[in-house]
Structure formats: C-alpha cells, structure tokens
Design a protein around this motif. Sequence first.
Motif, short mmCIF file in Angstrom:
data_model
loop_
_atom_site.label_atom_id
_atom_site.label_comp_id
_atom_site.label_asym_id
_atom_site.label_seq_id
_atom_site.Cartn_x
_atom_site.Cartn_y
_atom_site.Cartn_z
N GLY A 147 0.82 -1.20 0.00
CA GLY A 147 0.00 0.00 0.00
C GLY A 147 0.86 1.25 0.00
O GLY A 147 2.10 1.18 0.06
N TRP A 148 0.20 2.40 -0.04
CA TRP A 148 0.91 3.66 -0.23
C TRP A 148 1.32 4.33 1.07
O TRP A 148 2.28 5.07 1.13
CB TRP A 148 0.05 4.61 -1.06
CG TRP A 148 0.71 5.88 -1.46
CD1 TRP A 148 0.31 7.15 -1.14
CD2 TRP A 148 1.91 6.04 -2.24
NE1 TRP A 148 1.17 8.08 -1.67
CE2 TRP A 148 2.17 7.42 -2.37
CE3 TRP A 148 2.79 5.14 -2.85
CZ2 TRP A 148 3.25 7.92 -3.07
CZ3 TRP A 148 3.87 5.64 -3.56
CH2 TRP A 148 4.10 7.02 -3.66
N SER A 149 0.56 4.09 2.15
CA SER A 149 0.87 4.77 3.41
C SER A 149 0.23 4.02 4.56
O SER A 149 -0.53 3.07 4.36
CB SER A 149 0.37 6.22 3.39
OG SER A 149 -1.05 6.25 3.27
N MET A 150 0.53 4.47 5.79
CA MET A 150 -0.06 3.90 6.99
C MET A 150 -0.91 4.96 7.69
O MET A 150 -0.58 6.14 7.66
CB MET A 150 1.02 3.40 7.95
CG MET A 150 1.93 2.31 7.41
SD MET A 150 1.07 0.78 6.97
CE MET A 150 0.29 0.36 8.51
N THR A 151 -1.99 4.52 8.34
CA THR A 151 -2.84 5.45 9.06
C THR A 151 -2.40 5.64 10.51
O THR A 151 -2.86 6.56 11.17
CB THR A 151 -4.31 4.98 9.05
OG1 THR A 151 -4.37 3.66 9.62
CG2 THR A 151 -4.84 4.92 7.62
N HIS A 152 -1.52 4.78 11.00
CA HIS A 152 -1.00 4.95 12.37
C HIS A 152 0.48 4.61 12.34
O HIS A 152 0.93 3.69 11.67
CB HIS A 152 -1.75 4.08 13.37
CG HIS A 152 -1.96 2.66 12.93
ND1 HIS A 152 -1.13 1.63 13.32
CD2 HIS A 152 -2.88 2.10 12.12
CE1 HIS A 152 -1.54 0.50 12.79
NE2 HIS A 152 -2.60 0.75 12.05
N ASN A 153 1.26 5.38 13.11
CA ASN A 153 2.72 5.33 12.98
C ASN A 153 3.45 5.20 14.30
O ASN A 153 4.59 5.62 14.43
CB ASN A 153 3.20 6.59 12.24
CG ASN A 153 2.60 6.71 10.85
OD1 ASN A 153 2.85 5.90 9.99
ND2 ASN A 153 1.76 7.74 10.65
N GLU A 154 2.79 4.57 15.30
CA GLU A 154 3.49 4.40 16.57
C GLU A 154 4.66 3.41 16.45
O GLU A 154 5.61 3.45 17.22
CB GLU A 154 2.52 3.96 17.67
CG GLU A 154 1.99 2.54 17.53
CD GLU A 154 0.78 2.44 16.61
OE1 GLU A 154 0.24 1.33 16.50
OE2 GLU A 154 0.38 3.46 16.04
N VAL A 155 4.55 2.48 15.49
CA VAL A 155 5.66 1.61 15.12
C VAL A 155 5.80 1.71 13.60
O VAL A 155 4.93 2.24 12.91
CB VAL A 155 5.42 0.15 15.54
CG1 VAL A 155 5.46 0.01 17.06
CG2 VAL A 155 4.10 -0.38 15.00
N ASP A 156 6.91 1.19 13.06
CA ASP A 156 7.11 1.32 11.62
C ASP A 156 6.23 0.34 10.85
O ASP A 156 5.64 -0.59 11.43
CB ASP A 156 8.60 1.17 11.25
CG ASP A 156 9.17 -0.20 11.57
OD1 ASP A 156 8.49 -1.22 11.35
OD2 ASP A 156 10.33 -0.27 12.04
#
Length: 307
Positions: A147-156
């Motif tokens: 996919g193109w991006s993540m909606t949550h970034n607390e971890v990679d």
Amino acid sequence: MSRPRHVGLVGCGGWGRLILRDLKALGARVTCVAPGERSRENARQGGADAIVTTLADLPAVDGAVVATPSDSHGAVALELVRRGLPVFVEKPLTSDLAQARALVEAAPDRVFVMDKWRYHGGIRKLAEVARDGGLGAVLGLRTFRLGWSMTHNEVDPVWNLLPHDLSISLHVLGHLPPLAWAVTDPLGPPGGGVTALLGQSEGPRALVECSAHHPVNRRSVVLACETGTLTLNASLDDHLLLRRGRPGDAAATEERVPIDTAMPLEAELAAFLDHLRGGPPPLSSAADGLAVVERCCEIRAFAGIPG
C-alpha cells in the motif's frame, strides 16, 4: 440463557471503535478505557455501556480486549494479566520481544492474539486445502501486503504489516518455517517494507512481501500445490481462483471456489466471547503470538532494519 459477557475494551481509536461496534452487535456489555477526548467520543458514539479514563478505573469484567497503539500492547496486557483476566490483544502481541516472552511466561493460557486473517474465509479455505491434500503436497505460499501509506505510525510499517502475513503462513502451513533471507523494500526507507523467504528447499516455503510505499494497494495470498494453485486476490473477494495443474501449466483450467464472506473481525471477537462462556480458546495463543514476534525480529535483523 447465560448472561451477556462484560468486556473491558482498552483503547477506542480508529480500530477500537470497530471492535466496540462488533462487541455490541454480538451482545456484549462493554466498558471502554478511553484516556483521550477522541477515544471517549468514539466510545460514546459506539454505545459503550461505561467509559473510564484509566486502566486503574476498569471495574471487574469477564475479559479484556487490548486495542491500544502497538508499542503499548505489552505493558497493558501484562497489567490485565495481573488481574487474572483472559486477554485478547490486537496484533502484534507486542513489538517488544522481552515483553512477549514475559506474557507467555505469565499467562500462556489466558493471552490470545487478534490475528483476524486466521478467521478470513479465504485463508481458512487455503488452510483446509493444504491439510486435506486435495491438490497434492503443498509447494509454497506467497503473500502480498502492499500500500501507499499507513494510518497509524506508533511503530514502523514492518511491525504493522508483517505480523498479518506471518499469521497467515502459520495458519495455512501449520507452522512458521525458519528464515532463509530477507531484504528491505527498495521503494522506501528501512522499516517501510520487507521481503522475506521462510523455509528450506526440502519443505514448503513462504515468500512474504509487505510495503507501505507501494503505489498500488494489494492484499493477496497464493497457495501453490502439486496439482493446483489457489489465489485470494483481494480481502473482500467471495471466492478463490483455482488453476488446476502444476504451476506454469499453460493448459491449466480456471475455476472459482466459493468462500465464507463473514467479516473476520466479528468472527474473532465472537470466538473470544464464546471462550469467556467456557468455549474453546481463540485461534492464536500467546505462544503463537510470541512465534510471530520472534520471526519479525529475526527478519528485521537479517534485513538490517533498526529497532
């Protein structure tokens, strides 16, 4: 008729609100632990029976679901375990290997992981075919989570994406093969994605590919057997695509194999509620969760992903 189960839901963010929705649809009483205003609003809109702001304020419940950010899973689950509760933790069990081992040591029979893909009709059908040998011996498994991006970034993204595919490999093959090699995704920075090969030449192998920097979204799984190859092309498909014949056989016929289309999140929560009533445990045990965390750490180290 048994009384409704009372569940503590710790975290009611973007994913937690969906968990709340399904728990209520399944007839559970739900007390939400929601420290932030947005999570409290999600809890109110979702029909939570009660809302508290801290874990210390959670009243007596039959069991708990952990839907906090991934990097807090371990600490939250350990606190709930100390209360003697059955605990259902969103994947991954934790992004900290030491905490994962501590959870298995503290409560091997009371901690379970929400590996929703193990409840997906397509994945269950692939596992059934792999077990019954209807298409001959399993040659290998390949998964794509792009996919193109993540909606949550607390971890990679690797911690967000890779556990899904490892749980699929565990479910379909019946075990997690050993790591052969791994490389980082060339489309983004380290931690943005990885491709890894699990298994040796003498047994079924699994090739997993995940990325949060791929321009086209793809969630698919391919199971290759001696006399046929089955593919789940997309998560919402109502069928698997079957090619009868050895892989690459130009004369292989194409068929559609119907699958159960029940939503996997609701199915896994129903399994947890049934367990709270005395039924069998959910599919992913604490030991399964630890195996996934260990393999994630091995893959990250081999590919040179920090952290």
